[in-house]
Motif scaffolding. Structure first.
Motif, PDB file in Angstrom:
ATOM      1  N   SER A  28      33.760  24.033  -6.561  1.00  0.00           N
ATOM      2  CA  SER A  28      33.450  25.436  -6.373  1.00  0.00           C
ATOM      3  C   SER A  28      34.371  26.122  -5.369  1.00  0.00           C
ATOM      4  CB  SER A  28      31.994  25.590  -5.917  1.00  0.00           C
ATOM      5  OG  SER A  28      31.836  25.013  -4.636  1.00  0.00           O
ATOM      6  N   THR A  29      35.290  25.364  -4.749  1.00  0.00           N
ATOM      7  CA  THR A  29      36.218  25.964  -3.805  1.00  0.00           C
ATOM      8  C   THR A  29      37.277  26.746  -4.574  1.00  0.00           C
ATOM      9  OG1 THR A  29      35.888  24.127  -2.283  1.00  0.00           O
ATOM     10  CG2 THR A  29      37.828  25.493  -1.931  1.00  0.00           C
ATOM     11  N   PRO A  30      37.353  28.075  -4.357  1.00  0.00           N
ATOM     12  CA  PRO A  30      38.332  28.850  -5.087  1.00  0.00           C
ATOM     13  C   PRO A  30      39.747  28.544  -4.583  1.00  0.00           C
ATOM     14  CG  PRO A  30      37.199  30.241  -3.507  1.00  0.00           C
ATOM     15  CD  PRO A  30      36.554  28.881  -3.460  1.00  0.00           C
ATOM     16  N   SER A  31      40.677  28.591  -5.497  1.00  0.00           N
ATOM     17  CA  SER A  31      42.076  28.409  -5.105  1.00  0.00           C
ATOM     18  C   SER A  31      42.889  29.531  -5.706  1.00  0.00           C
ATOM     19  CB  SER A  31      42.592  27.052  -5.567  1.00  0.00           C
ATOM     20  OG  SER A  31      42.617  26.995  -6.969  1.00  0.00           O
ATOM     21  N   ASN A  32      43.817  30.035  -4.931  1.00  0.00           N
ATOM     22  CA  ASN A  32      44.686  31.097  -5.420  1.00  0.00           C
ATOM     23  C   ASN A  32      45.796  30.507  -6.262  1.00  0.00           C
ATOM     24  OD1 ASN A  32      43.169  33.002  -4.109  1.00  0.00           O
ATOM     25  ND2 ASN A  32      44.484  33.076  -2.319  1.00  0.00           N
ATOM     26  N   PRO A  33      46.379  31.303  -7.121  1.00  0.00           N
ATOM     27  CA  PRO A  33      47.507  30.817  -7.912  1.00  0.00           C
ATOM     28  C   PRO A  33      48.658  30.386  -7.003  1.00  0.00           C
ATOM     29  CG  PRO A  33      46.764  32.967  -8.699  1.00  0.00           C
ATOM     30  CD  PRO A  33      46.049  32.694  -7.417  1.00  0.00           C
ATOM     31  N   THR A  34      49.501  29.516  -7.511  1.00  0.00           N
ATOM     32  CA  THR A  34      50.719  29.138  -6.795  1.00  0.00           C
ATOM     33  C   THR A  34      51.920  29.586  -7.611  1.00  0.00           C
ATOM     34  OG1 THR A  34      50.786  26.947  -7.829  1.00  0.00           O
ATOM     35  CG2 THR A  34      49.655  27.117  -5.711  1.00  0.00           C
ATOM     36  N   VAL A  35      52.969  29.983  -6.900  1.00  0.00           N
ATOM     37  CA  VAL A  35      54.226  30.392  -7.520  1.00  0.00           C
ATOM     38  C   VAL A  35      55.281  29.424  -7.002  1.00  0.00           C
ATOM     39  CG1 VAL A  35      55.915  32.243  -7.782  1.00  0.00           C
ATOM     40  CG2 VAL A  35      53.486  32.803  -7.561  1.00  0.00           C
ATOM     41  N   GLU A  58      57.425  29.213 -12.061  1.00  0.00           N
ATOM     42  CA  GLU A  58      56.313  28.444 -12.616  1.00  0.00           C
ATOM     43  C   GLU A  58      55.065  28.861 -11.842  1.00  0.00           C
ATOM     44  OE1 GLU A  58      55.369  23.952 -11.922  1.00  0.00           O
ATOM     45  OE2 GLU A  58      56.863  24.138 -13.533  1.00  0.00           O
ATOM     46  N   VAL A  59      54.045  29.327 -12.554  1.00  0.00           N
ATOM     47  CA  VAL A  59      52.835  29.845 -11.917  1.00  0.00           C
ATOM     48  C   VAL A  59      51.641  29.011 -12.379  1.00  0.00           C
ATOM     49  CG1 VAL A  59      51.471  31.906 -11.464  1.00  0.00           C
ATOM     50  CG2 VAL A  59      53.907  32.134 -11.991  1.00  0.00           C
ATOM     51  N   THR A  60      50.830  28.571 -11.407  1.00  0.00           N
ATOM     52  CA  THR A  60      49.734  27.662 -11.711  1.00  0.00           C
ATOM     53  C   THR A  60      48.428  28.131 -11.081  1.00  0.00           C
ATOM     54  OG1 THR A  60      51.303  25.820 -11.714  1.00  0.00           O
ATOM     55  CG2 THR A  60      48.978  25.249 -11.533  1.00  0.00           C
ATOM     56  N   ASP A  61      47.347  27.978 -11.821  1.00  0.00           N
ATOM     57  CA  ASP A  61      45.999  28.200 -11.310  1.00  0.00           C
ATOM     58  C   ASP A  61      45.026  27.430 -12.196  1.00  0.00           C
ATOM     59  OD1 ASP A  61      44.263  29.967  -9.370  1.00  0.00           O
ATOM     60  OD2 ASP A  61      43.257  30.037 -11.320  1.00  0.00           O
ATOM     61  N   GLY A  62      43.947  26.926 -11.624  1.00  0.00           N
ATOM     62  CA  GLY A  62      42.961  26.144 -12.368  1.00  0.00           C
ATOM     63  C   GLY A  62      42.353  26.889 -13.546  1.00  0.00           C
ATOM     64  N   SER A  63      42.281  28.222 -13.454  1.00  0.00           N
ATOM     65  CA  SER A  63      41.703  29.009 -14.547  1.00  0.00           C
ATOM     66  C   SER A  63      42.759  29.497 -15.531  1.00  0.00           C
ATOM     67  CB  SER A  63      40.947  30.206 -13.974  1.00  0.00           C
ATOM     68  OG  SER A  63      41.836  31.142 -13.406  1.00  0.00           O
ATOM     69  N   GLY A  64      44.025  29.241 -15.251  1.00  0.00           N
ATOM     70  CA  GLY A  64      45.112  29.758 -16.077  1.00  0.00           C
ATOM     71  C   GLY A  64      45.656  31.042 -15.478  1.00  0.00           C
ATOM     72  N   ILE A  65      46.753  31.521 -16.015  1.00  0.00           N
ATOM     73  CA  ILE A  65      47.444  32.689 -15.470  1.00  0.00           C
ATOM     74  C   ILE A  65      47.280  33.894 -16.392  1.00  0.00           C
ATOM     75  CG2 ILE A  65      49.718  33.612 -14.816  1.00  0.00           C
ATOM     76  CD1 ILE A  65      48.465  31.491 -12.902  1.00  0.00           C
ATOM     77  N   ARG A  66      46.820  35.002 -15.810  1.00  0.00           N
ATOM     78  CA  ARG A  66      46.669  36.259 -16.559  1.00  0.00           C
ATOM     79  C   ARG A  66      48.005  36.991 -16.612  1.00  0.00           C
ATOM     80  NH1 ARG A  66      42.636  40.241 -14.013  1.00  0.00           N
ATOM     81  NH2 ARG A  66      41.286  38.473 -14.414  1.00  0.00           N
ATOM     82  N   GLY A  98      50.967  24.469 -19.940  1.00  0.00           N
ATOM     83  CA  GLY A  98      49.932  23.466 -19.705  1.00  0.00           C
ATOM     84  C   GLY A  98      48.601  24.177 -19.584  1.00  0.00           C
ATOM     85  N   THR A  99      47.535  23.447 -19.320  1.00  0.00           N
ATOM     86  CA  THR A  99      46.217  24.071 -19.222  1.00  0.00           C
ATOM     87  C   THR A  99      46.113  25.004 -18.026  1.00  0.00           C
ATOM     88  OG1 THR A  99      45.381  22.151 -18.025  1.00  0.00           O
ATOM     89  CG2 THR A  99      45.008  22.202 -20.414  1.00  0.00           C
ATOM     90  N   GLU A 100      46.882  24.731 -16.976  1.00  0.00           N
ATOM     91  CA  GLU A 100      46.803  25.541 -15.758  1.00  0.00           C
ATOM     92  C   GLU A 100      48.108  26.251 -15.414  1.00  0.00           C
ATOM     93  OE1 GLU A 100      45.580  22.805 -12.728  1.00  0.00           O
ATOM     94  OE2 GLU A 100      43.554  22.616 -13.535  1.00  0.00           O
ATOM     95  N   THR A 101      49.188  25.933 -16.101  1.00  0.00           N
ATOM     96  CA  THR A 101      50.524  26.388 -15.705  1.00  0.00           C
ATOM     97  C   THR A 101      51.184  27.248 -16.776  1.00  0.00           C
ATOM     98  OG1 THR A 101      50.777  24.364 -14.423  1.00  0.00           O
ATOM     99  CG2 THR A 101      52.780  25.590 -14.892  1.00  0.00           C
ATOM    100  N   SER A 102      51.914  28.264 -16.304  1.00  0.00           N
ATOM    101  CA  SER A 102      52.702  29.121 -17.191  1.00  0.00           C
ATOM    102  C   SER A 102      54.108  29.256 -16.631  1.00  0.00           C
ATOM    103  CB  SER A 102      52.085  30.517 -17.288  1.00  0.00           C
ATOM    104  OG  SER A 102      50.847  30.472 -17.973  1.00  0.00           O
ATOM    105  N   ASN A 132      43.359  34.005 -14.405  1.00  0.00           N
ATOM    106  CA  ASN A 132      42.323  34.457 -15.348  1.00  0.00           C
ATOM    107  C   ASN A 132      40.993  34.719 -14.656  1.00  0.00           C
ATOM    108  OD1 ASN A 132      43.937  34.460 -17.642  1.00  0.00           O
ATOM    109  ND2 ASN A 132      43.562  32.306 -18.046  1.00  0.00           N
ATOM    110  N   ASP A 133      40.716  34.024 -13.547  1.00  0.00           N
ATOM    111  CA  ASP A 133      39.457  34.237 -12.827  1.00  0.00           C
ATOM    112  C   ASP A 133      39.549  35.382 -11.822  1.00  0.00           C
ATOM    113  OD1 ASP A 133      40.934  33.146 -10.745  1.00  0.00           O
ATOM    114  OD2 ASP A 133      39.721  31.330 -10.563  1.00  0.00           O
ATOM    115  N   GLY A 134      40.702  36.075 -11.765  1.00  0.00           N
ATOM    116  CA  GLY A 134      40.862  37.230 -10.889  1.00  0.00           C
ATOM    117  C   GLY A 134      41.497  36.929  -9.542  1.00  0.00           C
TER     118      GLY A 134
END
Length: 149
Positions: A28-35, A58-66, A98-102, A132-134
């Motif tokens: 449940s710990t939110p994480s910000n995207p990484t660039v 390369e941009v990564t986040d657990g919810s995916g990248i919007r 990937g599932t988390e990376t664009s 994707n999670d904002g």
């Protein structure tokens, strides 16, 4: 039932409860995207042929990248863009790798007339990644390039 079995069972239950609680906190710990792996490349226009500025990351986040918004600006200016301002910048094209990376790429054509009005020297590329999670990540100096005519 012996005391040894009861104590072992209680220790096991406490250990499992701790692992489960830790997993819930971690999940449940939110994480910000990484660039990461960002780069910028400028090619000057030549003899009527447009040049270009290309930024890639390369941009990564657990919810995916919007999306990923991009803004290039000269170091010599007084401009210091903020995350709020970048929310209105031009978007990069992002392709899911990937599932988390664009992999995100932004290309801006530059004509000779446009290049004539731009200051030479070091430029910065600022980016705002939105998951994707904002969740967002603002990188005021994600990459640099040198502008020449």
């Amino acid at each position: 039932m012996s005391k040894r079995i009861v104590v072992s069972s209680l220790i096991g239950a406490v250990a499992l409860g701790g692992i489960a609680a830790g997993s819930m906190v971690w999940a449940s710990t939110p994480s910000n995207p990484t660039v990461e792996n960002s780069s910028a490349r400028y090619v000057a226009p030549i003899a009527g042929t447009a040049g270009s500025l290309t930024f890639a990351a390369e941009v990564t986040d657990g919810s995916g990248i919007r999306d990923l918004k991009v803004l290039a600006w000269p170091k010599s200016s007084d401009l210091k863009p903020t995350a709020e301002e970048l929310a209105h910048a031009e978007p990069a094209t992002c392709r899911k790798t990937g599932t988390e990376t664009s992999a995100c790429t932004y290309t801006l054509p530059v004509t000779e007339d446009e290049a004539a009005d731009m200051p030479e020297g070091l430029w910065y590329v600022s980016v705002l990644a939105t998951a994707n999670d904002g969740d967002t990540k603002f990188e005021p100096e994600a990459a640099t390039f040198t502008f020449t005519r």
